[in-house]
Design an enzyme around this catalytic site. Sequence first.
Site, mmCIF file in Angstrom:
data_model
loop_
_atom_site.group_PDB
_atom_site.id
_atom_site.type_symbol
_atom_site.label_atom_id
_atom_site.label_comp_id
_atom_site.label_asym_id
_atom_site.label_seq_id
_atom_site.Cartn_x
_atom_site.Cartn_y
_atom_site.Cartn_z
ATOM 1 N N ASP A 1 0.804 -1.225 0.000
ATOM 2 C CA ASP A 1 0.000 0.000 0.000
ATOM 3 C C ASP A 1 0.834 1.271 0.000
ATOM 4 O O ASP A 1 0.432 2.297 0.537
ATOM 5 C CB ASP A 1 -0.977 0.014 1.203
ATOM 6 C CG ASP A 1 -1.768 -1.276 1.266
ATOM 7 O OD1 ASP A 1 -2.289 -1.674 0.217
ATOM 8 O OD2 ASP A 1 -1.850 -1.888 2.342
ATOM 9 N N LYS B 1 2.209 1.969 -5.144
ATOM 10 C CA LYS B 1 2.886 1.448 -6.345
ATOM 11 C C LYS B 1 2.018 1.602 -7.585
ATOM 12 O O LYS B 1 2.516 1.870 -8.665
ATOM 13 C CB LYS B 1 3.220 -0.046 -6.169
ATOM 14 C CG LYS B 1 4.171 -0.332 -5.028
ATOM 15 C CD LYS B 1 4.419 -1.822 -4.872
ATOM 16 C CE LYS B 1 3.232 -2.605 -4.354
ATOM 17 N NZ LYS B 1 2.814 -2.288 -2.974
ATOM 18 N N GLY C 1 -4.211 -4.730 -3.883
ATOM 19 C CA GLY C 1 -5.230 -3.772 -4.293
ATOM 20 C C GLY C 1 -4.525 -2.507 -4.727
ATOM 21 O O GLY C 1 -3.960 -1.816 -3.904
ATOM 22 N N HIS C 2 -4.517 -2.258 -6.015
ATOM 23 C CA HIS C 2 -3.820 -1.078 -6.521
ATOM 24 C C HIS C 2 -4.844 -0.041 -6.965
ATOM 25 O O HIS C 2 -5.603 -0.266 -7.894
ATOM 26 C CB HIS C 2 -2.887 -1.471 -7.683
ATOM 27 C CG HIS C 2 -1.697 -2.264 -7.216
ATOM 28 N ND1 HIS C 2 -0.899 -2.981 -8.058
ATOM 29 C CD2 HIS C 2 -1.181 -2.434 -5.985
ATOM 30 C CE1 HIS C 2 0.066 -3.567 -7.352
ATOM 31 N NE2 HIS C 2 -0.089 -3.252 -6.096
ATOM 32 N N GLN D 1 2.147 -6.238 -2.796
ATOM 33 C CA GLN D 1 2.544 -6.274 -1.381
ATOM 34 C C GLN D 1 3.814 -5.433 -1.196
ATOM 35 O O GLN D 1 3.991 -4.481 -1.917
ATOM 36 C CB GLN D 1 2.735 -7.710 -0.874
ATOM 37 C CG GLN D 1 1.431 -8.494 -0.720
ATOM 38 C CD GLN D 1 0.927 -9.064 -2.034
ATOM 39 O OE1 GLN D 1 1.656 -9.731 -2.733
ATOM 40 N NE2 GLN D 1 -0.311 -8.807 -2.354
HETATM 41 P P1 IMP Z 1 -2.249 -12.949 2.590
HETATM 42 O O1 IMP Z 1 -1.351 -12.410 1.522
HETATM 43 O O2 IMP Z 1 -3.711 -12.776 2.266
HETATM 44 O O3 IMP Z 1 -1.914 -14.370 2.954
HETATM 45 O O4 IMP Z 1 -2.025 -12.081 3.917
HETATM 46 C C1 IMP Z 1 -0.819 -12.122 4.648
HETATM 47 C C2 IMP Z 1 -0.459 -10.752 5.184
HETATM 48 O O5 IMP Z 1 -0.127 -9.904 4.103
HETATM 49 C C3 IMP Z 1 -1.584 -10.048 5.927
HETATM 50 O O6 IMP Z 1 -1.012 -9.248 6.958
HETATM 51 C C4 IMP Z 1 -2.193 -9.137 4.879
HETATM 52 O O7 IMP Z 1 -2.840 -8.025 5.443
HETATM 53 C C5 IMP Z 1 -0.945 -8.727 4.134
HETATM 54 N N1 IMP Z 1 -1.177 -8.336 2.739
HETATM 55 C C6 IMP Z 1 -1.370 -9.159 1.680
HETATM 56 N N2 IMP Z 1 -1.518 -8.449 0.561
HETATM 57 C C7 IMP Z 1 -1.406 -7.157 0.905
HETATM 58 C C8 IMP Z 1 -1.430 -5.937 0.157
HETATM 59 O O8 IMP Z 1 -1.565 -5.905 -1.065
HETATM 60 N N3 IMP Z 1 -1.276 -4.785 0.875
HETATM 61 C C9 IMP Z 1 -1.080 -4.793 2.218
HETATM 62 N N4 IMP Z 1 -1.036 -5.915 2.959
HETATM 63 C C10 IMP Z 1 -1.192 -7.078 2.301
HETATM 64 MG MG MG Z 2 -2.673 -2.048 -1.826
#
Ligand code: IMP
Ligand code: MG
Length: 431
Positions: free
Chosen positions: A19, A22, A46-47, A228
């Site tokens: 977040d 990007k 989520g972009h 991420q």
């Molecule tokens: P998962 O990727 O759904 O398995 O989540 C694992 C961890 O990564 C959690 O803390 C999520 O909140 C975090 N996470 C996964 N994708 C994102 C992202 O795109 N932005 C921020 N945090 C993320």
């Molecule tokens: Mg995001």
Amino acid sequence: MAHGLSAQGMVVVGGQWGDEGKGRIVDALAEYCDVVVRFQGGNNAGHSLHIQEKSLVLHLIPCGIVRAGRVSIIGNGVVIDPDVLFEEINMLEAHDVPVSFANLKIAQHAHIIFPYHKLIDAARESSSSSPIGTTKRGIGPCYEDKVGRFGITVHDLFSPKVLRQKLERALARHRDELSRINQPYPIEAMLDWANNAARGLLPFVCDVGETLDGYLRAGKRVLFEGAQGSLLDVDHGTYPFVTSSNCIAAQASIGSGIGMTKLTDVLLVSKAYCTRVGEGPFFSEASIEEQDLFRRLGNEFGATTGRPRRCGWLDLPALKYAARINGATATALTKVDILSGLGAIRIGTSYCANGQRDLSFAEALQKFQEGENVTMAYQDLPVMEPITERVNSLADFPATIQELCRIIENHVGVPVRMISYGKKRGQELWL
Ligand code: IMP
Ligand code: MG
């Protein structure tokens, strides 16, 4: 060229916990690129894009899709939920962005997120005594199957015999867990679902590595869009509070099937402050009241899950660590405009625990795991006046931002090459 970056293969990665903004940077750079590639993660990302009056969130398809004439590629390192993909294609077409093989290509070896992956993810999160705070999109369970060598790829969907065999095996591996949560998945229902997915995916599938090699040989510019952030990387992040893929720049090569020597520039994106969603260490987390303010000013709510993000101050040692593990050649600083509503601004400069000062990021993590209280030491910056609508050079920014850039460059050791100062396309300055 406005961005002053000359590489043919450039990677944009998050320097924090995701977040960082990007999406908007990839959108800005896509103007100068031919191809945009996603190489890891799935629809946990989520972009957010803000184009003229429209706001649009992409979870799976690279942000380059919204620019006419650019090719978007989903690499083998991505995990694909076909239902989400089709929904996203429909959403884009409703926004007058046509999607076809001409502008979207999907790797044959990307793994498929099945409905049971999502059920398992959600069930584990709700029953665990120390949940990770995942997005419950089935990301972790799908990657587990992949490294467990019983995952199902895009390619597998096209061969009925192979698909049935692999599904039987996968369901057998998950049987106990699925029956514990009262979801005994019938194979016929899953086969129907998979056949439908196959039909929708077929028009987009190709050998992405070969396609990319062709583009690079033809002199095209390729942009690799990280999802991420570095601190969520499964090897180098705040394990176990991480996502289940590698999110750092080296993964761009592995997750797309081109050699790492093709990637020469790595742009590390950082917010001017810091956020994280989900559980895990966050050494520069702000007070409850300050977090409310950050959230209100910066709209810090998850673009995927809508969860309020945890907010805090810029963490310099963590950013320095991220620059090292990515081999960053430059940084991009986003959301500097938010700083002007905060009052006095703080920057985290070092960690202390149990009387020990100046711990490295790795040492601080170790202390955290051992249950010690890790505290952050801060440097204060003066209250910042608002930023003017248009900024043409660093000198147009308030002195506080100029000072912030100097501090980051000194501490992290790479130049700040871009500053974004508003939501709109164009509210960014390339240095
Ligand atoms: P998962 O990727 O759904 O398995 O989540 C694992 C961890 O990564 C959690 O803390 C999520 O909140 C975090 N996470 C996964 N994708 C994102 C992202 O795109 N932005 C921020 N945090 C993320
Ligand atoms: Mg995001």
